[in-house]
Design an enzyme around this catalytic site. Sequence first.
Site, PDB file in Angstrom:
ATOM      1  N   GLU A 116      -4.379   2.297  -4.536  1.00  0.00           N
ATOM      2  CA  GLU A 116      -2.897   2.330  -4.450  1.00  0.00           C
ATOM      3  C   GLU A 116      -2.380   1.051  -3.667  1.00  0.00           C
ATOM      4  OE1 GLU A 116      -4.586   4.127  -0.420  1.00  0.00           O
ATOM      5  OE2 GLU A 116      -5.232   4.173  -2.492  1.00  0.00           O
TER       6      GLU A 116
ATOM      7  N   ASP B 134      -1.164   9.736 -11.057  1.00  0.00           N
ATOM      8  CA  ASP B 134      -1.143   8.840 -11.730  1.00  0.00           C
ATOM      9  C   ASP B 134       0.228   8.221 -12.235  1.00  0.00           C
ATOM     10  OD1 ASP B 134      -4.002   8.588 -11.918  1.00  0.00           O
ATOM     11  OD2 ASP B 134      -4.166   9.590 -13.571  1.00  0.00           O
TER      12      ASP B 134
ATOM     13  N   ASP C 238       0.617  -1.143   0.171  1.00  0.00           N
ATOM     14  CA  ASP C 238      -0.037   0.047   0.004  1.00  0.00           C
ATOM     15  C   ASP C 238       0.786   1.258   0.003  1.00  0.00           C
ATOM     16  OD1 ASP C 238      -2.927   0.941   0.216  1.00  0.00           O
ATOM     17  OD2 ASP C 238      -1.830   1.997   1.798  1.00  0.00           O
TER      18      ASP C 238
ATOM     19  N   ASN D  18      -2.020  12.933  -3.905  1.00  0.00           N
ATOM     20  CA  ASN D  18      -3.202  13.214  -4.804  1.00  0.00           C
ATOM     21  C   ASN D  18      -3.589  14.446  -4.418  1.00  0.00           C
ATOM     22  OD1 ASN D  18      -3.170  11.370  -7.176  1.00  0.00           O
ATOM     23  ND2 ASN D  18      -4.498  10.198  -6.024  1.00  0.00           N
TER      24      ASN D  18
END
Length: 130
Positions: free
Chosen positions: A55, A29, A12, A20
């Site tokens: 993620e 991304d 993770d 983000n």
Amino acid sequence: DQGRAFSLLLLDLDYFKSYNDSFGHPAGDEVLRRVGTLLPESLRGGDMAARYGGEEFAVLLSDCTAPSALRTAERIRLGFTLDPWPHRPVTVSIGVAQSRTGDTADSLIERADQALYAAKQQGRNRVASD
């Protein structure tokens, strides 16, 4: 390969939502694409890595016992730490579980997920095993 040990890693990305939010979804991304490059660099030919969702990533290590899986997980974690990320460092928490006699896919995933949760609870940017 019945009877041979294999291991599952669940990874993770630490604080990815914050990444983000701070740098925008295109930057996030790009991180996900970079993970797709970094993971195979730490694996052997028969191992498989896949995006598991959001993620999270899963890595299946064939013919691999827990001690070898822990070494691979630590190599992956270190690779993230050393990579020159563009905006800020990206770290990863990793849960490791070795297959056991009688395991189902769900039980193996559950143990790897519990180990991942432990890695996050212990401060992130670390490896934990079941």
